[in-house]
Design a protein around this motif. Structure first.
Motif, PDB file in Angstrom:
ATOM      1  N   LEU A   1       0.813  -1.211   0.000  1.00  0.00           N
ATOM      2  CA  LEU A   1       0.000   0.000   0.000  1.00  0.00           C
ATOM      3  C   LEU A   1       0.849   1.266   0.000  1.00  0.00           C
ATOM      4  CD1 LEU A   1      -2.815  -1.033   2.486  1.00  0.00           C
ATOM      5  CD2 LEU A   1      -2.845  -1.098   0.000  1.00  0.00           C
ATOM      6  N   THR A   2       1.963   1.271   0.774  1.00  0.00           N
ATOM      7  CA  THR A   2       2.794   2.482   0.814  1.00  0.00           C
ATOM      8  C   THR A   2       3.448   2.772  -0.535  1.00  0.00           C
ATOM      9  OG1 THR A   2       3.186   2.142   3.170  1.00  0.00           O
ATOM     10  CG2 THR A   2       4.715   3.566   2.008  1.00  0.00           C
ATOM     11  N   PRO A   3       4.114   1.780  -1.232  1.00  0.00           N
ATOM     12  CA  PRO A   3       4.635   2.094  -2.571  1.00  0.00           C
ATOM     13  C   PRO A   3       3.553   2.480  -3.566  1.00  0.00           C
ATOM     14  CG  PRO A   3       5.691   0.131  -1.698  1.00  0.00           C
ATOM     15  CD  PRO A   3       4.574   0.458  -0.789  1.00  0.00           C
ATOM     16  N   VAL A   4       2.391   1.770  -3.530  1.00  0.00           N
ATOM     17  CA  VAL A   4       1.300   2.130  -4.434  1.00  0.00           C
ATOM     18  C   VAL A   4       0.819   3.548  -4.154  1.00  0.00           C
ATOM     19  CG1 VAL A   4      -1.084   1.592  -5.049  1.00  0.00           C
ATOM     20  CG2 VAL A   4       0.591  -0.228  -4.870  1.00  0.00           C
ATOM     21  N   GLY A   5       0.722   3.889  -2.880  1.00  0.00           N
ATOM     22  CA  GLY A   5       0.325   5.254  -2.528  1.00  0.00           C
ATOM     23  C   GLY A   5       1.333   6.283  -3.008  1.00  0.00           C
ATOM     24  N   HIS A   6       2.635   5.957  -2.858  1.00  0.00           N
ATOM     25  CA  HIS A   6       3.659   6.889  -3.360  1.00  0.00           C
ATOM     26  C   HIS A   6       3.577   7.038  -4.866  1.00  0.00           C
ATOM     27  CE1 HIS A   6       6.336   6.174   0.439  1.00  0.00           C
ATOM     28  NE2 HIS A   6       5.221   6.857   0.678  1.00  0.00           N
ATOM     29  N   VAL A   7       3.384   5.877  -5.576  1.00  0.00           N
ATOM     30  CA  VAL A   7       3.258   5.944  -7.037  1.00  0.00           C
ATOM     31  C   VAL A   7       2.043   6.763  -7.443  1.00  0.00           C
ATOM     32  CG1 VAL A   7       2.832   4.554  -9.092  1.00  0.00           C
ATOM     33  CG2 VAL A   7       4.516   3.806  -7.429  1.00  0.00           C
ATOM     34  N   VAL A   8       0.899   6.494  -6.795  1.00  0.00           N
ATOM     35  CA  VAL A   8      -0.315   7.265  -7.110  1.00  0.00           C
ATOM     36  C   VAL A   8      -0.103   8.746  -6.816  1.00  0.00           C
ATOM     37  CG1 VAL A   8      -2.722   7.612  -6.443  1.00  0.00           C
ATOM     38  CG2 VAL A   8      -1.852   5.308  -6.812  1.00  0.00           C
ATOM     39  N   ARG A   9       0.592   9.037  -5.677  1.00  0.00           N
ATOM     40  CA  ARG A   9       0.848  10.432  -5.350  1.00  0.00           C
ATOM     41  C   ARG A   9       1.754  11.106  -6.371  1.00  0.00           C
ATOM     42  NH1 ARG A   9       4.591  11.192  -0.341  1.00  0.00           N
ATOM     43  NH2 ARG A   9       5.998  10.429  -1.960  1.00  0.00           N
ATOM     44  N   ASP A  10       2.861  10.382  -6.756  1.00  0.00           N
ATOM     45  CA  ASP A  10       3.823  10.993  -7.674  1.00  0.00           C
ATOM     46  C   ASP A  10       3.340  10.996  -9.116  1.00  0.00           C
ATOM     47  OD1 ASP A  10       5.462  11.344  -5.503  1.00  0.00           O
ATOM     48  OD2 ASP A  10       6.548   9.458  -5.801  1.00  0.00           O
ATOM     49  N   ALA A  11       2.573   9.930  -9.497  1.00  0.00           N
ATOM     50  CA  ALA A  11       2.188   9.817 -10.906  1.00  0.00           C
ATOM     51  C   ALA A  11       0.828  10.415 -11.214  1.00  0.00           C
ATOM     52  CB  ALA A  11       2.190   8.337 -11.326  1.00  0.00           C
ATOM     53  N   VAL A  12      -0.040  10.524 -10.236  1.00  0.00           N
ATOM     54  CA  VAL A  12      -1.405  10.972 -10.507  1.00  0.00           C
ATOM     55  C   VAL A  12      -1.737  12.250  -9.758  1.00  0.00           C
ATOM     56  CG1 VAL A  12      -3.837  10.347 -10.382  1.00  0.00           C
ATOM     57  CG2 VAL A  12      -2.146   8.617 -10.983  1.00  0.00           C
ATOM     58  N   LEU A  13      -1.583  12.223  -8.446  1.00  0.00           N
ATOM     59  CA  LEU A  13      -2.079  13.340  -7.643  1.00  0.00           C
ATOM     60  C   LEU A  13      -1.261  14.598  -7.860  1.00  0.00           C
ATOM     61  CD1 LEU A  13      -2.917  11.493  -4.306  1.00  0.00           C
ATOM     62  CD2 LEU A  13      -4.449  12.095  -6.179  1.00  0.00           C
ATOM     63  N   ARG A  14       0.075  14.490  -7.835  1.00  0.00           N
ATOM     64  CA  ARG A  14       0.891  15.685  -8.026  1.00  0.00           C
ATOM     65  C   ARG A  14       0.768  16.263  -9.443  1.00  0.00           C
ATOM     66  NH1 ARG A  14       6.491  14.307  -4.691  1.00  0.00           N
ATOM     67  NH2 ARG A  14       5.567  14.506  -2.589  1.00  0.00           N
ATOM     68  N   PRO A  15       0.828  15.418 -10.533  1.00  0.00           N
ATOM     69  CA  PRO A  15       0.565  16.013 -11.863  1.00  0.00           C
ATOM     70  C   PRO A  15      -0.821  16.616 -11.982  1.00  0.00           C
ATOM     71  CG  PRO A  15       1.681  13.909 -12.105  1.00  0.00           C
ATOM     72  CD  PRO A  15       1.330  14.036 -10.669  1.00  0.00           C
ATOM     73  N   ALA A  16      -1.824  15.926 -11.352  1.00  0.00           N
ATOM     74  CA  ALA A  16      -3.173  16.499 -11.406  1.00  0.00           C
ATOM     75  C   ALA A  16      -3.216  17.833 -10.669  1.00  0.00           C
ATOM     76  CB  ALA A  16      -4.176  15.522 -10.801  1.00  0.00           C
ATOM     77  N   ALA A  17      -2.503  17.905  -9.526  1.00  0.00           N
ATOM     78  CA  ALA A  17      -2.476  19.170  -8.800  1.00  0.00           C
ATOM     79  C   ALA A  17      -1.757  20.244  -9.598  1.00  0.00           C
ATOM     80  CB  ALA A  17      -1.800  18.958  -7.444  1.00  0.00           C
ATOM     81  N   ARG A  18      -0.613  19.878 -10.235  1.00  0.00           N
ATOM     82  CA  ARG A  18       0.085  20.870 -11.060  1.00  0.00           C
ATOM     83  C   ARG A  18      -0.764  21.310 -12.238  1.00  0.00           C
ATOM     84  NH1 ARG A  18       4.680  17.526  -9.838  1.00  0.00           N
ATOM     85  NH2 ARG A  18       4.367  16.369 -11.772  1.00  0.00           N
ATOM     86  N   ALA A  19      -1.445  20.325 -12.879  1.00  0.00           N
ATOM     87  CA  ALA A  19      -2.331  20.692 -13.995  1.00  0.00           C
ATOM     88  C   ALA A  19      -3.456  21.586 -13.522  1.00  0.00           C
ATOM     89  CB  ALA A  19      -2.896  19.425 -14.644  1.00  0.00           C
ATOM     90  N   ALA A  20      -4.036  21.265 -12.345  1.00  0.00           N
ATOM     91  CA  ALA A  20      -5.108  22.111 -11.826  1.00  0.00           C
ATOM     92  C   ALA A  20      -4.591  23.516 -11.533  1.00  0.00           C
ATOM     93  CB  ALA A  20      -5.697  21.478 -10.565  1.00  0.00           C
ATOM     94  N   ARG A  21      -3.373  23.606 -10.942  1.00  0.00           N
ATOM     95  CA  ARG A  21      -2.809  24.933 -10.690  1.00  0.00           C
ATOM     96  C   ARG A  21      -2.535  25.674 -11.988  1.00  0.00           C
ATOM     97  NH1 ARG A  21      -0.032  22.108  -6.521  1.00  0.00           N
ATOM     98  NH2 ARG A  21       1.811  21.850  -7.868  1.00  0.00           N
ATOM     99  N   ALA A  22      -2.023  24.946 -13.025  1.00  0.00           N
ATOM    100  CA  ALA A  22      -1.780  25.599 -14.319  1.00  0.00           C
ATOM    101  C   ALA A  22      -3.085  26.069 -14.945  1.00  0.00           C
ATOM    102  CB  ALA A  22      -1.064  24.625 -15.263  1.00  0.00           C
ATOM    103  N   VAL A  23      -4.129  25.214 -14.876  1.00  0.00           N
ATOM    104  CA  VAL A  23      -5.435  25.621 -15.416  1.00  0.00           C
ATOM    105  C   VAL A  23      -5.966  26.825 -14.670  1.00  0.00           C
ATOM    106  CG1 VAL A  23      -7.835  24.890 -15.660  1.00  0.00           C
ATOM    107  CG2 VAL A  23      -5.996  23.343 -16.330  1.00  0.00           C
TER     108      VAL A  23
END
Length: 310
Positions: A226-248
């Motif tokens: 769960l911890t590696p999957v959470g890190h992957v989801v955070r680094d691959a999905v949540l942070r890019p989504a947050a950056r994209a949301a901030r850019a939008v």
């Protein structure tokens, strides 16, 4: 020198109960251990459940019931006792003292005491003296003779057989029963202590089994999956989504700012189109000081407006 030597000590007589103790101790302890282990384990489980029930249910309920009892029962009863029962009891005691005690004391002191004294001197000569003479001369000798007869009869028929029965039957049987009972108690004590160790070991085994079957696998899954999957989801999905949301959001804010600036420029162009270029500050002050005429102020209904007048 030979006369001064002490006689050799006699060997201690062997206890006749030793064989009986050895024969009874081991079987009794084995049976007691087998019977006590389930009881001790059940007792430990009940103790744990009772402590949990006491700490989570009984103690809070008891405190609530104590508070309710104090509020609903103790305080009203105390108030009733202080302001109702005590004054009523004092009044009743005063009435009883005035109406009953004082007359009875006076009657006792002035009537009953003289009458009792007169009756006591009369009863002494009519009853006590004859009864004393009857006891000393008739009843006492007859009673002594009957007592001696009963003593020797009871001694011959009851005491001596009871003494023989106690000495030759009850004492040996009692010693045997005492040894057996003592060994049973000792065996139960040893079995209870050993059962405690067994119960502790079983509890630790169950705790370890629960830990290695549930806790450790869950911890391993959390740590390794769960911890590696959470890190992957955070680094691959949540942070890019947050950056994209901030850019939008940044782009939307820039677009809104540009649209707002365009609207401001459009309003300024329309204002210059209809009202002309803004005047200088001194000219504005002069125009502001001059009061416009009625005809110049109201030009909306005429054909000559401020834009076509020149």
């Amino acid at each position: 020198m030979d006369l001064q030597k002490k006689p050799a000590a006699r060997p201690a007589r062997q206890d006749p109960e030793g064989c009986l103790v050895v024969a009874v101790r081991l079987p009794v302890r084995i049976v007691a251990f087998v019977l006590v282990v389930p009881v001790r384990m059940a007792w430990d489980a009940l103790v744990v459940a009772g402590r949990l029930l006491r700490d989570t249910v009984l103690r809070p309920c008891g405190r609530a019931l104590l508070w309710l009892g104090e509020v609903l029962v103790v305080l009203p009863l105390a108030w009733l006792w202080r302001y109702g029962v005590v004054p009523a009891a004092r009044s009743f005691a005063w009435l009883v003292r005035v109406l009953v005690v004082v007359p009875l004391v006076w009657l006792y002191a002035h009537v009953l005491v003289p009458v009792a004294r007169a009756l006591a001197w009369l009863a002494h000569w009519l009853i006590v003296v004859p009864a004393r003479r009857l006891y000393e001369w008739i009843l006492a000798p007859v009673g002594r003779a009957i007592g001696w007869a009963l003593y020797w009869t009871g001694r011959s028929l009851v005491v001596l057989p009871a003494l023989l029965l106690y000495r030759w039957i009850l004492t040996p049987v009692g010693r045997v029963l005492l040894v057996v009972g003592r060994e049973i108690l000792v065996a139960l004590g040893h079995a209870w202590r050993i059962a405690g160790y067994v119960s502790l070991a079983v509890g630790r085994f169950l705790g370890a089994l629960l830990r290695w079957t549930l806790v450790e696998p869950a911890r391993w899954v959390y740590r390794t999956v769960l911890t590696p999957v959470g890190h992957v989801v955070r680094d691959a999905v949540l942070r890019p989504a947050a950056r994209a949301a901030r850019a939008v959001g940044r782009t939307a804010r820039q677009a809104l700012g540009a649209a707002r600036e365009s609207a401001r420029q459009a309003r300024a162009d329309i204002r210059r189109l209809f009202l002309g270029e803004p005047r200088a500050p001194r000219e504005r002050e002069a125009v502001g000081r001059r009061e416009p005429s009625t005809r110049e102020a109201r030009t909306l209904g005429s054909s000559t407006t401020a834009l076509t007048k020149d």
